[in-house]
Design an enzyme around this catalytic site. Structure first.
Site, short mmCIF file in Angstrom:
data_model
loop_
_atom_site.label_atom_id
_atom_site.label_comp_id
_atom_site.label_asym_id
_atom_site.label_seq_id
_atom_site.Cartn_x
_atom_site.Cartn_y
_atom_site.Cartn_z
N GLY A 58 35.17 82.65 4.04
CA GLY A 58 34.78 82.39 2.77
C GLY A 58 34.55 80.88 2.25
O GLY A 58 34.88 80.67 1.22
N ALA B 175 30.03 77.92 4.62
CA ALA B 175 29.35 78.44 5.52
C ALA B 175 29.32 80.19 4.97
O ALA B 175 28.14 80.64 4.80
CB ALA B 175 29.68 78.26 6.79
N SER C 113 40.26 84.95 3.87
CA SER C 113 41.90 84.92 3.33
C SER C 113 42.17 83.87 2.62
O SER C 113 42.28 82.65 2.93
CB SER C 113 42.46 85.06 4.64
OG SER C 113 43.85 84.46 4.61
N LYS D 14 22.13 62.44 -5.07
CA LYS D 14 22.54 61.39 -4.12
C LYS D 14 21.06 60.94 -3.67
O LYS D 14 20.41 61.85 -3.27
CB LYS D 14 23.34 62.22 -2.88
CG LYS D 14 23.26 61.35 -1.90
CD LYS D 14 24.04 62.22 -0.62
CE LYS D 14 23.96 61.47 0.78
NZ LYS D 14 24.49 62.21 1.80
N VAL E 174 42.26 88.66 9.16
CA VAL E 174 41.93 89.63 10.16
C VAL E 174 42.92 89.52 11.28
O VAL E 174 43.32 88.47 11.72
CB VAL E 174 40.48 88.90 10.96
CG1 VAL E 174 40.07 89.96 12.16
CG2 VAL E 174 39.48 88.90 9.96
N ILE F 135 26.40 70.99 6.25
CA ILE F 135 26.07 72.10 5.38
C ILE F 135 24.67 72.26 5.61
O ILE F 135 24.10 73.51 5.55
CB ILE F 135 26.41 71.60 4.00
CG1 ILE F 135 27.75 71.65 3.71
CG2 ILE F 135 25.59 72.66 2.69
CD1 ILE F 135 28.32 71.31 2.33
C1 LIG Z 1 36.70 65.40 7.27
C2 LIG Z 1 35.48 66.55 6.98
C3 LIG Z 1 34.37 65.96 6.21
C4 LIG Z 1 33.23 66.80 5.87
N1 LIG Z 1 32.31 66.30 5.09
C5 LIG Z 1 31.24 66.76 5.01
C6 LIG Z 1 30.06 66.35 4.12
O1 LIG Z 1 30.19 65.30 3.63
N2 LIG Z 1 28.80 67.10 4.10
C7 LIG Z 1 28.80 68.27 5.00
O2 LIG Z 1 27.59 68.81 4.68
N3 LIG Z 1 29.68 68.63 5.64
C8 LIG Z 1 30.85 68.15 5.82
N4 LIG Z 1 31.84 68.58 6.46
C9 LIG Z 1 31.82 69.83 7.11
C10 LIG Z 1 31.84 70.99 5.97
O3 LIG Z 1 33.12 70.87 5.26
C11 LIG Z 1 31.80 72.35 6.66
O4 LIG Z 1 30.65 72.53 7.27
C12 LIG Z 1 31.61 73.22 5.51
O5 LIG Z 1 32.76 73.25 4.60
C13 LIG Z 1 31.67 74.70 6.15
O6 LIG Z 1 33.23 75.12 6.50
P1 LIG Z 1 33.36 76.40 6.81
O7 LIG Z 1 32.83 77.44 5.94
O8 LIG Z 1 32.59 76.66 8.28
O9 LIG Z 1 34.95 76.51 7.18
P2 LIG Z 1 36.08 76.80 6.13
O10 LIG Z 1 35.99 76.14 4.95
O11 LIG Z 1 37.30 76.32 7.12
O12 LIG Z 1 36.34 78.40 6.15
C14 LIG Z 1 36.61 79.19 7.04
C15 LIG Z 1 37.00 80.77 6.32
O13 LIG Z 1 37.24 81.54 7.39
C16 LIG Z 1 38.53 82.27 6.72
N5 LIG Z 1 39.22 82.59 7.87
C17 LIG Z 1 39.60 81.85 9.01
N6 LIG Z 1 40.50 82.92 9.68
C18 LIG Z 1 40.31 84.26 9.11
C19 LIG Z 1 41.10 85.17 9.49
N7 LIG Z 1 41.81 85.51 10.50
N8 LIG Z 1 41.18 86.20 8.54
C20 LIG Z 1 40.28 86.00 7.27
N9 LIG Z 1 39.76 85.07 7.15
C21 LIG Z 1 39.76 84.05 7.83
C22 LIG Z 1 39.15 81.24 5.80
O14 LIG Z 1 40.07 82.04 4.85
C23 LIG Z 1 37.96 80.38 5.29
O15 LIG Z 1 37.55 81.42 3.97
C24 LIG Z 1 33.02 67.93 6.54
C25 LIG Z 1 34.04 68.32 7.42
C26 LIG Z 1 35.20 67.76 7.71
C27 LIG Z 1 36.22 68.06 8.74
#
Ligand SMILES: Cc1cc2nc3c(=O)[nH]c(=O)nc-3n(C[C@H](O)[C@H](O)[C@H](O)COP(=O)(O)OP(=O)(O)OC[C@H]3O[C@@H](n4cnc5c(N)ncnc54)[C@H](O)[C@@H]3O)c2cc1C
Length: 508
Positions: free
Chosen positions: A21, A24, A47, A86, A193, A354
């Site tokens: 959550g 992505a 989570s 931006k 999970v 994103i």
């Molecule tokens: C340093 C840095 C800077 C960034 N800056 C930018 C930017 O400026 N612009 C941009 O477009 N992108 C940027 N990004 C990338 C961006 O942050 C991510 O692509 C975006 O936030 C998506 O993250 P995510 O949802 O994939 O992962 P996360 O935000 O890590 O979410 C993971 C989810 O999975 C859940 N989860 C994991 N394991 C379990 C489990 N076992 N059981 C239940 N739930 C679980 C967690 O609770 C969480 O809800 C950056 C990334 C980094 C590292």
């Protein structure tokens, strides 16, 4: 109910389970709920204890298409996410120490017939009769003036939309999309999970076993679990393509600071000794961070460099993050599609992550499967996804490699390293006569490559021969008109701060 003529493999997907959550997960939930119009059950598991990565605050203009497809009201979205507008990214100290340029969104100059604008600019610059490329780029001039409005009006000139994207608070964005998705029927389950159950016959994911004992079944699983890749990697062992030999930065520190003055309408990226620092202005705070290579700088040094550079008072301790640049070997494996950080990581130098989620959602809709999960479709999906990732990778490598910096071992390494063949060819083509060709999966168009190549100091040896169809005086008149028109357009814009205050002011 399956019809008599429908085989099991043709049967429709009925339940989609999104795991994660963060941005992505909730982007996928919102878009699928909207586009599938209630025809599928959509569940999202997250989570709070694990939390999200909590960064990801700068975007590219395509984000506006995503929000428009969801039917979001722009002003409400900006207010809800403490967002700002931006117009591009300012790169400081990248091509050489002391130099800066902006990679701005939207057009550069004005093409004449088949010949792109920059060939006329290259010709006129050679004659000493052209100003900086930036002066012929509307978003660039507006960014430097700190001005913004979506539509530019100037007496005697046609109304012109400004190309722009957003900065926003990633946590607030996920929360906003959660509200949107739940209204459209997405069912959220809180909890961890504990185990992923695979179907013995074919190794597809069959169900998630939650820590609280619940078992969640699905037909299609979307892995949005962040770096850990719970389904795509831990369960399916898909494998990872490591690109750190081209993009060696492997750590980041993120720190929010108080704002000093109104937010500028652009992201700033300042190259340091062994990486770079971002500055992302929001309404309630500024996001800052330092992306660096642990082989060339220690964590303590990286933290000190970051804190010395930030402008406002830090609101928290720098938060460390680690990553390996690269991507999963298959972004879709069996009945699991990976999105966001679970699919791979490219550093946020051009704010692409994103967008890559947005693009992954579109691609999934394009190749939406039945329960038979056709291998040909999946292979083509993965080929396109790989190509898109690779073109972003090349664009980011360009910033590191095309530099004259020799002031640290890190820059020596980047300047002299081998780069992927496609990038090498692109640089050679531009160097020869300023030609730029956009590949089908390239997120960035010709003028993005142009601005970064020129900004990084790459000088073409020639230009398109058809630019000689304008003689020197005609060329000077053509360029002068564009520059003067832009200056007039920008003079009529409100400041970015005024625009936010008037139309999108977020609660304090
Ligand atoms: C340093 C840095 C800077 C960034 N800056 C930018 C930017 O400026 N612009 C941009 O477009 N992108 C940027 N990004 C990338 C961006 O942050 C991510 O692509 C975006 O936030 C998506 O993250 P995510 O949802 O994939 O992962 P996360 O935000 O890590 O979410 C993971 C989810 O999975 C859940 N989860 C994991 N394991 C379990 C489990 N076992 N059981 C239940 N739930 C679980 C967690 O609770 C969480 O809800 C950056 C990334 C980094 C590292």
């Amino acid at each position: 109910m399956q019809s008599d003529t429908t085989s099991a493999s043709d049967a429709a997907i009925s339940t989609i389970v999104i795991v994660g959550g963060g941005s992505a997960g909730w982007m996928a939930a919102a878009a699928l709920a909207k586009m599938l119009e209630g025809s599928k059950t959509i569940r999202l598991v997250e989570s709070e204890e694990i939390g999200t990565v909590g960064v990801g605050e700068a975007t590219i203009p395509q984000m506006r298409l995503f929000n428009a497809a969801l039917g979001l009201d722009e002003a409400e979205f900006v207010r809800a996410t403490q967002g700002s507008f931006k117009l591009g990214i300012e790169f400081v100290n990248w091509g050489a120490l002391g130099e800066r340029y902006i990679h701005a969104f939207g057009n550069v100059g004005q093409d004449l017939g088949m010949v792109p604008f920059h060939h006329y600019w290259l010709k006129m610059r050679r004659l000493g009769r052209a100003d900086a490329l930036a002066d012929y780029t509307l978003s660039n001039v507006a960014a430097r003036a700190g001005r913004f409005a979506p539509l530019v009006r100037a007496l005697g000139l046609p109304d012109m939309p400004l190309a722009y994207a957003y900065h926003f608070d990633a946590g607030l964005y996920a929360r906003y999309l959660r509200g949107y998705s739940e209204k459209l029927g997405v069912r959220r389950s809180e909890g961890k999970v504990a185990r992923v159950e695979l179907r013995p016959a074919d190794g597809h994911v069959q169900a998630l076993l939650m820590e609280n004992g619940e078992r969640i079944e699905g037909d299609l699983f979307i892995d949005c679990t962040g770096f850990r890749g719970l389904l795509i990697e831990q369960a399916l062992q898909t494998g990872y393509e490591d690109w750190s030999h081209w993009l060696p930065c492997d750590r980041a520190l993120a720190v929010p600071t108080e704002n000093v003055g109104p937010p500028p309408p652009y992201t700033r990226s300042t190259a340091g000794r062994a990486g770079w620092q971002w500055r992302i202005p929001l309404q309630h705070r500024t996001g800052n961070g330092h992306v660096y290579c642990s082989r060339f700088i220690s964590d303590d040094e990286a933290s000190a460099e970051l804190l010395a550079q930030v402008e406002g008072r830090p609101l928290a301790e720098p938060r460390p993050l680690r990553f390996v640049t690269g991507k999963r070997k298959k972004l879709w494996n069996k009945n699991v599609v990976a999105m966001g950080l679970a699919s791979g990581f490219l550093e946020p130098l051009e704010s692409t992550s994103i967008y890559l989620v947005q693009s992954a959602i579109s691609r999934l809709i394009q190749f939406f499967p039945s329960r038979g999960f056709n291998a040909v479709d999946i292979a083509e999906h993965n080929r396109l996804a790989d190509e898109e990732f690779e073109r972003v990778r090349d664009f980011i490598i360009l910033h590191y490699h095309q530099t004259t910096r020799t002031d640290s071992p890190f820059w020596q390494h980047c300047r002299t390293m081998e780069v992927p063949a496609e990038l090498r060819a692109k640089i050679a083509l531009f160097r020869s006569a300023g030609r730029l060709l956009r590949g089908p999966q390239d997120i960035f168009n010709e003028v993005s490559w142009l601005q970064v190549m020129v900004g990084q100091g790459l000088q073409p040896q020639g230009y398109h021969p058809m630019a000689d169809l304008l003689n020197a005086d005609e060329g000077a008149y053509f360029l002068g008109n564009i520059k003067a028109g832009i200056a007039r357009q920008v003079a009529g814009l409100p400041s970015h701060g005024e625009y936010l205050q008037r139309y999108c002011k977020a609660p304090r």
